[in-house]
Design a protein around this motif. Sequence first.
Motif, short mmCIF file in Angstrom:
data_model
loop_
_atom_site.label_atom_id
_atom_site.label_comp_id
_atom_site.label_asym_id
_atom_site.label_seq_id
_atom_site.Cartn_x
_atom_site.Cartn_y
_atom_site.Cartn_z
N LEU A 54 0.82 -1.20 0.00
CA LEU A 54 0.00 0.00 0.00
C LEU A 54 0.86 1.26 0.00
O LEU A 54 0.54 2.24 -0.67
CB LEU A 54 -0.92 0.00 1.22
CG LEU A 54 -2.08 -0.98 1.22
CD1 LEU A 54 -2.79 -0.96 2.57
CD2 LEU A 54 -3.07 -0.65 0.10
N ALA A 55 1.96 1.23 0.77
CA ALA A 55 2.85 2.39 0.82
C ALA A 55 3.48 2.65 -0.54
O ALA A 55 3.53 3.81 -1.01
CB ALA A 55 3.95 2.14 1.87
N VAL A 56 3.97 1.60 -1.20
CA VAL A 56 4.57 1.76 -2.53
C VAL A 56 3.53 2.26 -3.53
O VAL A 56 3.79 3.13 -4.37
CB VAL A 56 5.19 0.43 -3.01
CG1 VAL A 56 5.65 0.55 -4.46
CG2 VAL A 56 6.36 0.03 -2.12
N LEU A 57 2.33 1.71 -3.43
CA LEU A 57 1.26 2.05 -4.37
C LEU A 57 0.76 3.48 -4.19
O LEU A 57 0.44 4.17 -5.17
CB LEU A 57 0.09 1.08 -4.19
CG LEU A 57 -1.07 1.14 -5.18
CD1 LEU A 57 -0.60 0.74 -6.57
CD2 LEU A 57 -2.21 0.22 -4.72
N SER A 58 0.71 3.96 -2.93
CA SER A 58 0.01 5.20 -2.63
C SER A 58 0.90 6.39 -2.28
O SER A 58 0.61 7.52 -2.68
CB SER A 58 -0.98 4.99 -1.46
OG SER A 58 -1.87 3.93 -1.74
N SER A 101 -1.85 7.16 -16.13
CA SER A 101 -0.81 6.34 -16.76
C SER A 101 -0.31 5.28 -15.79
O SER A 101 -0.17 5.53 -14.59
CB SER A 101 0.37 7.23 -17.20
OG SER A 101 -0.06 8.21 -18.12
N LEU A 102 -0.04 4.10 -16.32
CA LEU A 102 0.49 3.01 -15.51
C LEU A 102 1.95 3.29 -15.19
O LEU A 102 2.74 3.60 -16.08
CB LEU A 102 0.36 1.68 -16.26
CG LEU A 102 0.80 0.43 -15.51
CD1 LEU A 102 -0.11 0.18 -14.32
CD2 LEU A 102 0.79 -0.79 -16.44
N THR A 103 2.33 3.18 -13.91
CA THR A 103 3.70 3.45 -13.49
C THR A 103 4.30 2.22 -12.83
O THR A 103 3.59 1.27 -12.45
CB THR A 103 3.74 4.61 -12.49
OG1 THR A 103 3.07 4.22 -11.27
CG2 THR A 103 3.06 5.85 -13.06
N ALA A 104 5.61 2.25 -12.67
CA ALA A 104 6.30 1.14 -12.00
C ALA A 104 5.83 1.00 -10.57
O ALA A 104 5.72 -0.11 -10.04
CB ALA A 104 7.81 1.37 -12.05
N ARG A 105 5.56 2.13 -9.90
CA ARG A 105 5.06 2.09 -8.52
C ARG A 105 3.76 1.31 -8.44
O ARG A 105 3.54 0.53 -7.51
CB ARG A 105 4.85 3.51 -7.98
CG ARG A 105 6.10 4.32 -7.77
CD ARG A 105 5.74 5.73 -7.33
NE ARG A 105 5.07 5.69 -6.04
CZ ARG A 105 5.69 5.88 -4.88
NH1 ARG A 105 6.99 6.08 -4.85
NH2 ARG A 105 5.01 5.86 -3.75
N MET A 106 2.87 1.54 -9.38
CA MET A 106 1.59 0.83 -9.38
C MET A 106 1.80 -0.67 -9.53
O MET A 106 1.18 -1.48 -8.83
CB MET A 106 0.71 1.33 -10.53
CG MET A 106 0.24 2.77 -10.41
SD MET A 106 -0.70 3.27 -11.88
CE MET A 106 -1.06 4.99 -11.49
N VAL A 107 2.70 -1.05 -10.45
CA VAL A 107 2.95 -2.47 -10.70
C VAL A 107 3.58 -3.13 -9.48
O VAL A 107 3.14 -4.19 -9.03
CB VAL A 107 3.86 -2.64 -11.93
CG1 VAL A 107 4.25 -4.11 -12.10
CG2 VAL A 107 3.17 -2.13 -13.18
N VAL A 108 4.60 -2.49 -8.90
CA VAL A 108 5.30 -3.06 -7.75
C VAL A 108 4.38 -3.13 -6.53
O VAL A 108 4.27 -4.16 -5.86
CB VAL A 108 6.58 -2.26 -7.43
CG1 VAL A 108 7.21 -2.76 -6.13
CG2 VAL A 108 7.57 -2.37 -8.57
N GLY A 109 3.71 -2.01 -6.23
CA GLY A 109 2.82 -1.98 -5.07
C GLY A 109 1.68 -2.97 -5.20
O GLY A 109 1.35 -3.70 -4.25
N GLY A 110 1.05 -3.01 -6.37
CA GLY A 110 -0.04 -3.96 -6.59
C GLY A 110 0.43 -5.40 -6.48
O GLY A 110 -0.28 -6.26 -5.93
N SER A 111 1.63 -5.66 -6.99
CA SER A 111 2.18 -7.02 -6.91
C SER A 111 2.43 -7.44 -5.46
O SER A 111 2.22 -8.60 -5.09
CB SER A 111 3.48 -7.11 -7.71
OG SER A 111 3.25 -6.85 -9.08
#
Length: 321
Positions: free
Chosen positions: A150-154, A275-285
């Motif tokens: 959640l921290a990475v994502l948000s 836009s899709l970002t690396a943070r979204m991918v990493v946090g969601g994963s």
Amino acid sequence: MSNSDLSNSESTDVGSERFPASRLATLLLVSVTAVWGSTFFLIRDLVAHVPSADFLTVRFAIAAVVMAVVFRRQTLALTRRQVLIGVALGVLYGLAQLLQTIGLEHTAASVSGFVTGTYVVLTPVLGAVLLRDRINRVTWAAVLLATAGLAVLSLRGLSVGYGEAVTLASAALYALHIVGLGRYSTAESATGLATVQAFVIAAVTLVAAVPGGITLPATGGQWTALLYMALVAGAVALWAQTWAQSHLPATRAAIVMTMEPVFATFFAVLFGGESLTARMVVGGSMVLAAMYVVEVLGRRPARDGASAAEDRPAELLHHDV
């Protein structure tokens, strides 16, 4: 039958196979978080025209009336004790909704999403303090992984102020609601409990909305969005969460529900123009990995009995609710 009995022994027929009710509950709860996640960009547009308290009041009032009509028999079958439980849970949820909305007015949406998501940590803590829940190491690992995700994502910086403090209070109330549902909801009472909660949530938010008068949506598009949030993200989701938590320990349910911001990000990219970002991918994963940890590793055959015993308060193992 106790919640733990339901969680560990009940199964549902799916095709020709026996499908564990706890697994069905997890899938249903994931679906609920997907629905909640789909409402973020709708709410953002709607509250630009309708005050937040007014929106919440109309949303849950519509949900409550529809549920009362559809689930009249199940609601009238509730005992006095179950009605009081529904009222208490509805007050918690209604106040949490209001505080989260107030906090969102004083902090960035990304920070609000993270702070609200801290209920994943507060749920096992409150369960341990209030109900003497025993949380196993696998579940704690999933809690920490979900929080980091959640921290990475948000988060893009966090300054603690009024908005963050109010949002944290809403997260604590959401955690109490999750703990309460995990303790007191049963498959038989879920429909009635959800209906009572909807009425109480509408009443709580009405108190905040009345002083300024009730503002209604002005266009067909706004009404369409509101009806979707009232019926699908309101009535159906509230019932589904209540039923699912009759089959899942509170902490496991909280971890599953951290999928909400992941779905919110997905729909924001798909429909909101982000836009899709690396943070979204990493946090969601990381959040998905937390679900895997608690749902698969935490249910390994050799540990099923131990895990179930650790995830439920001891008194629930032999106590009928």
